[in-house]
Scaffold this motif. Sequence first.
Motif, PDB file in Angstrom:
ATOM      1  N   VAL A 193      43.601  39.716  42.635  1.00 17.89           N
ATOM      2  CA  VAL A 193      42.503  40.064  43.536  1.00 17.89           C
ATOM      3  C   VAL A 193      43.046  40.447  44.904  1.00 17.89           C
ATOM      4  O   VAL A 193      42.640  41.459  45.495  1.00 17.89           O
ATOM      5  CB  VAL A 193      41.504  38.885  43.655  1.00 17.89           C
ATOM      6  CG1 VAL A 193      40.515  39.127  44.786  1.00 17.89           C
ATOM      7  CG2 VAL A 193      40.770  38.683  42.325  1.00 17.89           C
ATOM      8  N   VAL A 206      35.574  36.997  40.643  1.00 20.44           N
ATOM      9  CA  VAL A 206      36.219  37.984  41.517  1.00 20.44           C
ATOM     10  C   VAL A 206      35.721  37.839  42.948  1.00 20.44           C
ATOM     11  O   VAL A 206      36.504  37.818  43.905  1.00 20.44           O
ATOM     12  CB  VAL A 206      35.971  39.420  40.994  1.00 20.44           C
ATOM     13  CG1 VAL A 206      36.403  40.456  42.024  1.00 20.44           C
ATOM     14  CG2 VAL A 206      36.714  39.639  39.683  1.00 20.44           C
ATOM     15  N   MET A 224      37.839  36.755  46.159  1.00 21.93           N
ATOM     16  CA  MET A 224      37.871  37.690  47.285  1.00 21.93           C
ATOM     17  C   MET A 224      37.550  36.975  48.592  1.00 21.93           C
ATOM     18  O   MET A 224      38.178  37.216  49.634  1.00 21.93           O
ATOM     19  CB  MET A 224      36.855  38.823  47.068  1.00 21.93           C
ATOM     20  CG  MET A 224      37.266  39.875  46.069  1.00 21.93           C
ATOM     21  SD  MET A 224      35.943  41.112  45.817  1.00 21.93           S
ATOM     22  CE  MET A 224      36.047  42.040  47.362  1.00 21.93           C
ATOM     23  N   PRO A 248      40.775  43.612  38.711  1.00 22.67           N
ATOM     24  CA  PRO A 248      41.832  42.595  38.795  1.00 22.67           C
ATOM     25  C   PRO A 248      42.130  41.865  37.495  1.00 22.67           C
ATOM     26  O   PRO A 248      43.253  41.409  37.282  1.00 22.67           O
ATOM     27  CB  PRO A 248      41.316  41.630  39.869  1.00 22.67           C
ATOM     28  CG  PRO A 248      39.867  41.940  40.055  1.00 22.67           C
ATOM     29  CD  PRO A 248      39.706  43.380  39.695  1.00 22.67           C
TER      30      PRO A 248
END
Length: 626
Positions: free
Chosen positions: A248, A271, A275, A509
């Motif tokens: 990521v 994700v 992040m 990712p």
Amino acid sequence: MCGINGILGFPAAKAAPVMHAMSCAIAHRGPDDDGSYLQEGVALGQRRLSIIDLSVAGHQPMMSADGNLVLVFNGEIYNYLELKQELKEYPFQTQTDTEVILAAFKRWGKECVHHFNGMFAFAILDKTKQETLIFRDRLGIKPLYYYQDDTVILFASEVRALLESGLVKRKLNKPALADYLRYQTVHAPETIVQGIKMLMPGCYIHYMDGHAEFGQYWAPEKKYSTEAASKAYTEIKQDVHDLLLRAVERRLVADVPFGAFLSGGIDSSAVVGLMSQVARHKVKTFAVTFEEEAYSEAKYAAAIAKKFNTDHTEIRLTPNNFLDLIPSALKAMDHPSGDGPNTYVVSKVTKEAGITMALSGLGGDELFGGYDVFKRMAKLQQYQWVGSAPLMLRKLLGQSLKAVKPSVASDKISQLLALSSWRLDKTYPITRQVLSDKVIEELLQQVTLKGNRVEEIVGNSLMLQKQLSQNLPILSKVSLAEINTYMQNTLLRDTDQMSMAHALEVRVPFLDYELVEYVLGVPDVHKYPSSPKRLLTDALGDLLPMDIVNRPKMGFVLPWQNWLKQEMRSFANKKLINLGQRGIIDPAALQHIWNRFLAGDTAVTWSRVWYLVVLENWLEEHGIEA
């Protein structure tokens, strides 16, 4: 992120107008800049969508400092800053990852690709050696199509560019039609157009002296890691967490506004959560939601956005809003597919919100056993004893089940019972098949269909594993089947063509090759999804709320069944009639499927009609003849 194209072995005097036509066909992929390079026998072109180093220094085709190498590149090299430090002897003039490819090629030659972590398709000309190399990334995230005859090779990021060259006949690839009817796509290297092929993931073309040599530099069966086999579960969880977090983090390098698709499912939520831990700024998230509760995942997406304090944009649509966008989505389709409009709509509204790059949770299901097929294949391995029962008895049981309870599921069970073997290469293809072979034989007026592409792909993968004396876990074998078929040939292709229709870059990712290599080597005992994607959710610890982890899997649900019977009925009916008049599909058999669907036959769902409509629409749109 861009679009590339080129011609090898073509006279320079004739190349310029051909290159122009090809570049114009993919202008939507790169609205920021365009360029071309021509010399005798080699023409390279590129359309640029600026993501890293937005200045004119990033113009392509890009030449090396000594002027010997010429590069056109589509994608991103996520570890380019690390490589730049390693390649300090090169006189860098830009801040781009494009120039890092040139520097890496200058040092390592074609072995440079082993140093790249990213998604890419690129062509590089060495003027001194008069050779051109074309590469595609390991997992097939970025597309690369090509056409080859006795004198010339054309390549491009999209099929439409090759068609617009004027050098490719607009003819249907009839042998590939059965593949499309089976799986709502055509599996690489073939496409729906005669003569146009797709460069396989992890492969390259070496062109020199009018001769093209094809090679492979990576395959998951050859490169998976055995590291996890001897580790405790606590260590494996930490490894997965660290690898995904790093994946990521690598994908947040950009000089443009970026965000993430957020459905509120496990993958997209993971994700976004990661992040939020590494991004320098507040994460922007985007969710397409619907007023109708039955179709909306709004509450799940909102809960994740609140937990991670994202700048959340909820784009509320009615099914009719979505319906209005379907014609545009069909027009944007570069290769026919039974899926795609969903990604088109999400990409459109995300781009309109000012975002040029977005992260997606694609790949999480394939890697961590998110589909029902993982449990199903594992159980079939346990029930091999069923195969010892007389074949006639099994066939009779299957036919009885279809008669008592007609449905798609009953039809597939019947097909499984009729198999002589329950090996993975025999059972898996049935789970992904849209129409049965019997129905397709009626459509194509063939006694017996030749070969099954998915069976061939899975069989080749199993054979390679055997040759390498591998004993991969059954769930990893299913992951490889998913990655090599459905993910690469449907999900990734649709994501690319529908996002790039709006000049939106999508990064994935979960498909970081280091993560993929590691998870493929994790034993089943640690990966079996006794709870939804257990290894992934355990690796994330308390990052995700339990109501997200245990929520029912929805996907992007819309009332297609009703649309095809009401608002889209006339459109679909016209397309199916036209398809039946092409001389490639029996019109009576086609009409029978349509009538069964309209009558509410539970064994003929909307998806078994829609992709036939899409096929005819695409053939008409691109002037493809039988």
